[in-house]
Design a protein around this motif. Structure first.
Motif, PDB file in Angstrom:
ATOM      1  N   HIS A  63      32.878  28.248  51.633  1.00  0.00           N
ATOM      2  CA  HIS A  63      33.793  29.136  52.338  1.00  0.00           C
ATOM      3  C   HIS A  63      34.352  30.156  51.358  1.00  0.00           C
ATOM      4  N   GLU A  64      34.669  31.331  51.868  1.00  0.00           N
ATOM      5  CA  GLU A  64      35.247  32.365  51.019  1.00  0.00           C
ATOM      6  C   GLU A  64      36.700  32.029  50.710  1.00  0.00           C
ATOM      7  N   GLN A  65      37.136  32.463  49.551  1.00  0.00           N
ATOM      8  CA  GLN A  65      38.521  32.240  49.164  1.00  0.00           C
ATOM      9  C   GLN A  65      39.422  33.196  49.944  1.00  0.00           C
ATOM     10  N   PRO A  66      40.577  32.717  50.359  1.00  0.00           N
ATOM     11  CA  PRO A  66      41.507  33.654  51.006  1.00  0.00           C
ATOM     12  C   PRO A  66      42.044  34.636  49.967  1.00  0.00           C
ATOM     13  N   PRO A  67      42.463  35.787  50.399  1.00  0.00           N
ATOM     14  CA  PRO A  67      42.982  36.757  49.412  1.00  0.00           C
ATOM     15  C   PRO A  67      44.241  36.225  48.737  1.00  0.00           C
ATOM     16  N   PHE A  68      44.360  36.518  47.456  1.00  0.00           N
ATOM     17  CA  PHE A  68      45.513  36.031  46.695  1.00  0.00           C
ATOM     18  C   PHE A  68      46.709  36.938  46.943  1.00  0.00           C
ATOM     19  N   VAL A  69      47.816  36.336  47.338  1.00  0.00           N
ATOM     20  CA  VAL A  69      49.081  37.048  47.502  1.00  0.00           C
ATOM     21  C   VAL A  69      50.096  36.330  46.634  1.00  0.00           C
ATOM     22  N   ALA A  70      50.728  37.060  45.732  1.00  0.00           N
ATOM     23  CA  ALA A  70      51.660  36.445  44.783  1.00  0.00           C
ATOM     24  C   ALA A  70      53.046  36.305  45.408  1.00  0.00           C
ATOM     25  N   TYR A  71      53.211  35.321  46.277  1.00  0.00           N
ATOM     26  CA  TYR A  71      54.533  35.049  46.846  1.00  0.00           C
ATOM     27  C   TYR A  71      55.407  34.393  45.782  1.00  0.00           C
ATOM     28  N   GLU A  72      56.701  34.691  45.821  1.00  0.00           N
ATOM     29  CA  GLU A  72      57.609  34.169  44.803  1.00  0.00           C
ATOM     30  C   GLU A  72      57.829  32.661  44.941  1.00  0.00           C
ATOM     31  N   HIS A  73      57.757  32.140  46.160  1.00  0.00           N
ATOM     32  CA  HIS A  73      58.072  30.722  46.378  1.00  0.00           C
ATOM     33  C   HIS A  73      56.864  29.803  46.176  1.00  0.00           C
ATOM     34  N   GLY A  84      46.073  19.933  29.119  1.00  0.00           N
ATOM     35  CA  GLY A  84      45.420  21.243  29.096  1.00  0.00           C
ATOM     36  C   GLY A  84      46.358  22.334  28.618  1.00  0.00           C
ATOM     37  N   GLU A  85      46.211  23.516  29.226  1.00  0.00           N
ATOM     38  CA  GLU A  85      47.081  24.634  28.842  1.00  0.00           C
ATOM     39  C   GLU A  85      48.414  24.611  29.578  1.00  0.00           C
ATOM     40  N   GLY A  86      48.580  23.677  30.515  1.00  0.00           N
ATOM     41  CA  GLY A  86      49.865  23.494  31.170  1.00  0.00           C
ATOM     42  C   GLY A  86      50.024  24.211  32.490  1.00  0.00           C
ATOM     43  N   GLN A  87      49.017  24.961  32.927  1.00  0.00           N
ATOM     44  CA  GLN A  87      49.117  25.711  34.175  1.00  0.00           C
ATOM     45  C   GLN A  87      48.390  25.033  35.332  1.00  0.00           C
ATOM     46  N   LYS A  88      47.392  24.221  35.033  1.00  0.00           N
ATOM     47  CA  LYS A  88      46.586  23.587  36.082  1.00  0.00           C
ATOM     48  C   LYS A  88      47.110  22.188  36.377  1.00  0.00           C
ATOM     49  N   SER A  89      47.181  21.853  37.665  1.00  0.00           N
ATOM     50  CA  SER A  89      47.611  20.512  38.038  1.00  0.00           C
ATOM     51  C   SER A  89      46.516  19.505  37.677  1.00  0.00           C
ATOM     52  N   PHE A  90      46.823  18.236  37.814  1.00  0.00           N
ATOM     53  CA  PHE A  90      45.868  17.203  37.422  1.00  0.00           C
ATOM     54  C   PHE A  90      44.622  17.226  38.300  1.00  0.00           C
ATOM     55  N   PHE A  91      44.766  17.568  39.567  1.00  0.00           N
ATOM     56  CA  PHE A  91      43.635  17.623  40.491  1.00  0.00           C
ATOM     57  C   PHE A  91      43.297  19.072  40.833  1.00  0.00           C
ATOM     58  N   HIS A  92      43.256  19.928  39.858  1.00  0.00           N
ATOM     59  CA  HIS A  92      43.019  21.357  40.059  1.00  0.00           C
ATOM     60  C   HIS A  92      41.572  21.612  40.451  1.00  0.00           C
ATOM     61  N   ASN A  93      41.376  22.422  41.479  1.00  0.00           N
ATOM     62  CA  ASN A  93      40.055  22.846  41.910  1.00  0.00           C
ATOM     63  C   ASN A  93      40.034  24.370  41.805  1.00  0.00           C
ATOM     64  N   PRO A  94      39.223  24.941  40.903  1.00  0.00           N
ATOM     65  CA  PRO A  94      39.269  26.392  40.692  1.00  0.00           C
ATOM     66  C   PRO A  94      38.795  27.202  41.901  1.00  0.00           C
ATOM     67  N   HIS A  95      38.081  26.586  42.830  1.00  0.00           N
ATOM     68  CA  HIS A  95      37.607  27.323  44.001  1.00  0.00           C
ATOM     69  C   HIS A  95      38.661  27.408  45.096  1.00  0.00           C
ATOM     70  N   LEU A  99      46.127  29.891  40.426  1.00  0.00           N
ATOM     71  CA  LEU A  99      47.146  29.793  39.370  1.00  0.00           C
ATOM     72  C   LEU A  99      48.228  30.811  39.687  1.00  0.00           C
ATOM     73  N   PRO A 100      49.359  30.794  38.989  1.00  0.00           N
ATOM     74  CA  PRO A 100      50.395  31.782  39.264  1.00  0.00           C
ATOM     75  C   PRO A 100      49.915  33.231  39.119  1.00  0.00           C
ATOM     76  N   SER A 101      48.905  33.448  38.282  1.00  0.00           N
ATOM     77  CA  SER A 101      48.383  34.805  38.088  1.00  0.00           C
ATOM     78  C   SER A 101      47.244  35.163  39.043  1.00  0.00           C
ATOM     79  N   GLY A 102      46.709  34.187  39.772  1.00  0.00           N
ATOM     80  CA  GLY A 102      45.605  34.444  40.702  1.00  0.00           C
ATOM     81  C   GLY A 102      44.502  33.437  40.512  1.00  0.00           C
ATOM     82  N   TYR A 103      43.388  33.675  41.212  1.00  0.00           N
ATOM     83  CA  TYR A 103      42.248  32.770  41.075  1.00  0.00           C
ATOM     84  C   TYR A 103      41.590  32.966  39.717  1.00  0.00           C
ATOM     85  N   GLU A 104      40.870  31.946  39.261  1.00  0.00           N
ATOM     86  CA  GLU A 104      40.281  31.985  37.921  1.00  0.00           C
ATOM     87  C   GLU A 104      39.072  32.908  37.867  1.00  0.00           C
ATOM     88  N   HIS A 105      38.345  33.050  38.948  1.00  0.00           N
ATOM     89  CA  HIS A 105      37.182  33.955  38.935  1.00  0.00           C
ATOM     90  C   HIS A 105      37.084  34.717  40.217  1.00  0.00           C
TER      91      HIS A 105
END
Length: 105
Positions: A63-73, A84-95, A99-105
Motif C-alpha cells: 500500500h502507498e504511504q499516506p502523505p506526511f503532515v507534521a501535526y504538533e500533537h 539506537g539513535e533514540g528516535q525510533k520506537s522498539f517496534f518501528h516499521n519504516p514503511h 519519524l518527527p521529521s517525516g518518513y525515512e525514504h
C-alpha cells in the motif's frame, strides 16, 4: 421446629458431600466431552482461519504511504528512546511509522 431445621441442614450437608465426592472421583457428567469437542471443532479451526486470513491479507500487495503532515500533537519526543539513535520506537516499521521529521525514504 428445630428438628425440621436440623433435618434440612443434615440433608443439605449430605447432598454437598456427595456432590463434592463425585467431583473429585471423576464424575464430571460428560462435561469434558463438550469442551473437547469445542476445542477440536471450534477453537482450532478458528485459529487456523485467523492464520490463513493474516497470511493472505499480507499477500495483497504494498500500500502507498499516506502523505506526511507534521501535526504538533503527533510523534512528540520528550525523551529519547534508550536504543539506537533514540528516535525510533522498539517496534518501528519504516514503511508505516513516520519519524518527527517525516518518513525515512
Amino acid at each position: 421446629m428445630t428438628s425440621i431445621v436440623q433435618r434440612a441442614a443434615f440433608a443439605y450437608l449430605k447432598n454437598n458431600a456427595r456432590l463434592s465426592h463425585s467431583a473429585t472421583a471423576g464424575g464430571h457428567g460428560g462435561g469434558w466431552q463438550l469442551w473437547k469437542r469445542l476445542s477440536l471443532f471450534v477453537a482450532f479451526p478458528a485459529v487456523g482461519l485467523g492464520m490463513v486470513n493474516a497470511y493472505l491479507g499480507h499477500q495483497e500487495g504494498h500500500h502507498e504511504q499516506p502523505p506526511f503532515v507534521a501535526y504538533e500533537h503527533l510523534r512528540v519526543r520528550t525523551k529519547r528512546f534508550p536504543w539506537g539513535e533514540g528516535q525510533k520506537s522498539f517496534f518501528h516499521n519504516p514503511h508505516v511509522n513516520a519519524l518527527p521529521s517525516g518518513y525515512e525514504h
